[in-house]
Design a protein around this motif. Structure first.
Motif, PDB file in Angstrom:
ATOM      1  N   MET A   1      68.639 -20.867  37.565  1.00 11.40           N
ATOM      2  CA  MET A   1      67.215 -21.709  36.697  1.00 11.40           C
ATOM      3  C   MET A   1      67.115 -20.584  35.476  1.00 11.40           C
ATOM      4  N   ARG A   2      66.378 -21.312  34.642  1.00  8.27           N
ATOM      5  CA  ARG A   2      65.851 -20.374  33.556  1.00  8.27           C
ATOM      6  C   ARG A   2      64.146 -20.367  33.864  1.00  8.27           C
ATOM      7  N   LEU A   3      63.779 -19.001  33.592  1.00  7.64           N
ATOM      8  CA  LEU A   3      62.339 -18.990  33.814  1.00  7.64           C
ATOM      9  C   LEU A   3      61.775 -18.479  32.564  1.00  7.64           C
ATOM     10  N   ARG A   4      60.670 -19.140  32.239  1.00 10.37           N
ATOM     11  CA  ARG A   4      59.897 -18.813  31.322  1.00 10.37           C
ATOM     12  C   ARG A   4      58.692 -17.916  31.521  1.00 10.37           C
ATOM     13  N   ILE A   5      58.665 -16.754  30.918  1.00 18.46           N
ATOM     14  CA  ILE A   5      57.711 -15.465  31.328  1.00 18.46           C
ATOM     15  C   ILE A   5      57.010 -15.064  30.034  1.00 18.46           C
ATOM     16  N   ASP A   6      55.488 -15.553  30.362  1.00 15.88           N
ATOM     17  CA  ASP A   6      54.506 -15.234  29.422  1.00 15.88           C
ATOM     18  C   ASP A   6      53.888 -13.771  29.647  1.00 15.88           C
ATOM     19  N   CYS A   7      53.984 -12.956  28.561  1.00 17.05           N
ATOM     20  CA  CYS A   7      53.496 -11.719  28.644  1.00 17.05           C
ATOM     21  C   CYS A   7      52.605 -11.169  27.606  1.00 17.05           C
ATOM     22  N   ALA A   8      51.848 -10.066  27.888  1.00 15.25           N
ATOM     23  CA  ALA A   8      50.875  -9.486  27.054  1.00 15.25           C
ATOM     24  C   ALA A   8      51.222  -7.866  26.824  1.00 15.25           C
ATOM     25  N   TYR A   9      51.148  -7.165  25.866  1.00 21.89           N
ATOM     26  CA  TYR A   9      51.240  -5.805  25.847  1.00 21.89           C
ATOM     27  C   TYR A   9      50.334  -5.094  24.800  1.00 21.89           C
ATOM     28  N   ASP A  10      50.048  -3.899  24.966  1.00 25.06           N
ATOM     29  CA  ASP A  10      49.363  -2.949  24.209  1.00 25.06           C
ATOM     30  C   ASP A  10      50.521  -2.309  23.511  1.00 25.06           C
ATOM     31  N   GLY A  11      50.680  -2.388  22.076  1.00 23.33           N
ATOM     32  CA  GLY A  11      52.125  -1.753  21.630  1.00 23.33           C
ATOM     33  C   GLY A  11      51.855  -0.397  21.096  1.00 23.33           C
ATOM     34  N   THR A  12      50.784   0.150  21.399  1.00 22.78           N
ATOM     35  CA  THR A  12      50.461   1.547  20.950  1.00 22.78           C
ATOM     36  C   THR A  12      51.499   2.401  21.172  1.00 22.78           C
ATOM     37  N   ASP A  13      51.799   2.481  22.526  1.00 24.75           N
ATOM     38  CA  ASP A  13      52.969   3.490  23.067  1.00 24.75           C
ATOM     39  C   ASP A  13      54.427   2.948  23.023  1.00 24.75           C
ATOM     40  N   PHE A  14      54.728   1.788  22.533  1.00 17.52           N
ATOM     41  CA  PHE A  14      55.880   0.999  22.448  1.00 17.52           C
ATOM     42  C   PHE A  14      56.629   1.312  21.174  1.00 17.52           C
ATOM     43  N   SER A  15      57.845   1.615  21.032  1.00 16.25           N
ATOM     44  CA  SER A  15      58.532   1.569  19.704  1.00 16.25           C
ATOM     45  C   SER A  15      59.162   0.177  19.416  1.00 16.25           C
ATOM     46  N   GLY A  16      58.043  -1.126  19.495  1.00 16.64           N
ATOM     47  CA  GLY A  16      58.428  -2.398  19.138  1.00 16.64           C
ATOM     48  C   GLY A  16      59.049  -2.843  20.217  1.00 16.64           C
ATOM     49  N   TRP A  17      59.310  -4.223  20.219  1.00 20.14           N
ATOM     50  CA  TRP A  17      59.962  -4.842  21.255  1.00 20.14           C
ATOM     51  C   TRP A  17      61.283  -4.698  21.734  1.00 20.14           C
ATOM     52  N   ALA A  18      62.264  -4.691  20.659  1.00 22.73           N
ATOM     53  CA  ALA A  18      63.633  -4.464  20.861  1.00 22.73           C
ATOM     54  C   ALA A  18      64.150  -3.182  21.486  1.00 22.73           C
ATOM     55  N   ALA A  19      65.101  -3.219  22.702  1.00 22.09           N
ATOM     56  CA  ALA A  19      65.564  -2.203  23.095  1.00 22.09           C
ATOM     57  C   ALA A  19      66.386  -1.359  22.088  1.00 22.09           C
ATOM     58  N   GLN A  20      65.919   0.096  22.139  1.00 23.13           N
ATOM     59  CA  GLN A  20      66.613   0.994  21.312  1.00 23.13           C
ATOM     60  C   GLN A  20      67.030   2.321  22.310  1.00 23.13           C
ATOM     61  N   PRO A  21      68.003   3.014  22.329  1.00 24.33           N
ATOM     62  CA  PRO A  21      68.399   3.907  23.006  1.00 24.33           C
ATOM     63  C   PRO A  21      67.470   5.285  22.703  1.00 24.33           C
ATOM     64  N   GLY A  22      66.720   5.796  23.991  1.00 25.51           N
ATOM     65  CA  GLY A  22      66.001   6.888  24.067  1.00 25.51           C
ATOM     66  C   GLY A  22      64.784   6.663  23.477  1.00 25.51           C
TER      67      GLY A  22
ATOM     68  N   THR B   1      65.361 -13.296  26.424  1.00 26.28           N
ATOM     69  CA  THR B   1      65.360 -13.645  25.255  1.00 26.28           C
ATOM     70  C   THR B   1      63.970 -13.778  24.644  1.00 26.28           C
ATOM     71  N   VAL B   2      63.536 -13.286  23.698  1.00 25.12           N
ATOM     72  CA  VAL B   2      62.017 -13.204  23.355  1.00 25.12           C
ATOM     73  C   VAL B   2      61.830 -14.250  22.050  1.00 25.12           C
ATOM     74  N   ALA B   3      60.788 -14.708  22.185  1.00 24.60           N
ATOM     75  CA  ALA B   3      60.182 -15.838  21.018  1.00 24.60           C
ATOM     76  C   ALA B   3      60.189 -15.069  19.668  1.00 24.60           C
ATOM     77  N   GLY B   4      59.665 -13.743  19.677  1.00 23.59           N
ATOM     78  CA  GLY B   4      59.790 -13.226  18.289  1.00 23.59           C
ATOM     79  C   GLY B   4      59.676 -11.554  18.359  1.00 23.59           C
ATOM     80  N   ARG B   5      60.480 -10.828  17.892  1.00 25.08           N
ATOM     81  CA  ARG B   5      60.254  -9.261  18.094  1.00 25.08           C
ATOM     82  C   ARG B   5      59.247  -8.829  17.194  1.00 25.08           C
ATOM     83  N   THR B   6      58.452  -7.899  18.206  1.00 27.08           N
ATOM     84  CA  THR B   6      57.399  -7.180  17.428  1.00 27.08           C
ATOM     85  C   THR B   6      57.913  -5.740  17.104  1.00 27.08           C
ATOM     86  N   ASP B   7      57.283  -5.411  15.836  1.00 23.51           N
ATOM     87  CA  ASP B   7      57.365  -4.077  15.505  1.00 23.51           C
ATOM     88  C   ASP B   7      56.794  -2.856  16.419  1.00 23.51           C
ATOM     89  N   ALA B   8      57.045  -1.743  15.998  1.00 22.74           N
ATOM     90  CA  ALA B   8      56.221  -0.738  16.857  1.00 22.74           C
ATOM     91  C   ALA B   8      54.733  -0.830  16.333  1.00 22.74           C
TER      92      ALA B   8
END
Length: 278
Positions: free
Chosen positions: A1-22, A46-53
């Motif tokens: 089955m395919r799941l749709r997951i709606d989420c929210a986040y405070d981007g302050t302490d994230f280095s953006g959406w996309a996974a990056q080593p380290g 899979t994401v609708a749109g990658r957000t920057d840091a």
């Protein structure tokens, strides 16, 4: 089955959406929590749109494909429906700056990225000392000069439509900078903050923050209302365009067509993407 997951986040302490080593990213954090909740070694969303840091989201959308039996088994002894139990379990694993708002089975043909018809962002600015609020400093840009919203709207109007936004994008080799900007407007909310609403079929890197930077230059009187359109017509990065800080920007919503149009929209969008990348 395919799941749709709606989420929210405070981007302050994230280095953006996309996974990056380290680096701490939204994607890696969400995938790890989902894998733990579903008792899987790993999975990929899979994401609708990658957000920057530093960019936030209230209405981010992702999808993931999993076996139905795995989802049902993950509910354990919970009396809640399996997807509600999964959402609760994932939220219990996630850090407080990332929340799952809803998990549901996606309709046939749904693709979080390619089925989307538009993404809507908001950029918030406090342009008066009395509007400065330490409680929202991570989500609102403080600006030292009063902005003329009417002038910013005048300057925004010619930018709407199918345009080449090369002057406002960090270009990548082989990637197009042509986008359809569906909405670009400015208003003051109930508290007096200046809020920019930006909606397009898709965005290229730095596009929203560069557009906002050019329009703020108009709003504070440094440039005439005709200047952003003149910059866009140049079709190359202009040194006069300032890319504003990421923390004022929030992904508010992603739009999708009716369920019976999801597959067709995904096919059209994927064909365009493949043509661009060819």
């Amino acid at each position: 089955m395919r799941l749709r997951i709606d989420c929210a986040y405070d981007g302050t302490d994230f280095s953006g959406w996309a996974a990056q080593p380290g680096r701490r990213t939204v994607q890696a954090t969400l995938e790890a929590a989902l894998a733990t909740a579903l008792r899987l070694p790993e999975l990929r969303v899979t994401v609708a749109g990658r957000t920057d840091a530093g960019v936030h989201a209230r209405g981010q959308v992702t999808h993931v494909d999993v076996d139905r039996e795995v989802v049902e088994a993950s509910a354990g002894r919970s009396t809640d429906p399996p997807l509600e139990a999964l959402a609760r379990r994932v939220d219990g694993i996630l850090p407080p700056d990332l929340r799952v708002r809803r998990v549901r089975e996606a309709p046939v043909g749904f693709d979080a990225r390619f089925s989307a018809t538009w993404r809507r962002y908001a950029y918030r600015i406090a342009d008066d000392r009395e509007l400065a609020d330490p409680l929202v400093r991570g989500h609102v840009l403080e600006w030292g000069r009063r902005l003329d919203v009417a002038a910013m709207n005048e300057a925004s109007a010619p930018l709407v439509g199918l345009r080449d936004f090369a002057a406002f994008c960090k270009q990548r080799e082989g990637a197009t900078t042509v986008r359809t900007l569906l909405e670009l407007g400015w208003s003051r909310d109930a508290s007096g903050l200046v809020v920019g609403a930006v909606r397009a079929d898709a965005f290229c890197h730095n596009m929203v923050r560069a557009l906002v930077g050019s329009l703020v230059a108009v709003g504070e009187g440094r440039q005439p209302a005709t200047w952003p359109a003149e910059v866009m017509a140049g079709r190359r990065r202009d040194a006069g365009v300032r890319v504003l800080h990421a923390h004022g920007l929030t992904l508010e919503e992603v739009g999708y067509p009716d369920d019976d149009e999801l597959s067709a929209q995904a096919e059209r969008a994927r064909a365009r993407r493949e043509a661009i990348d060819a």
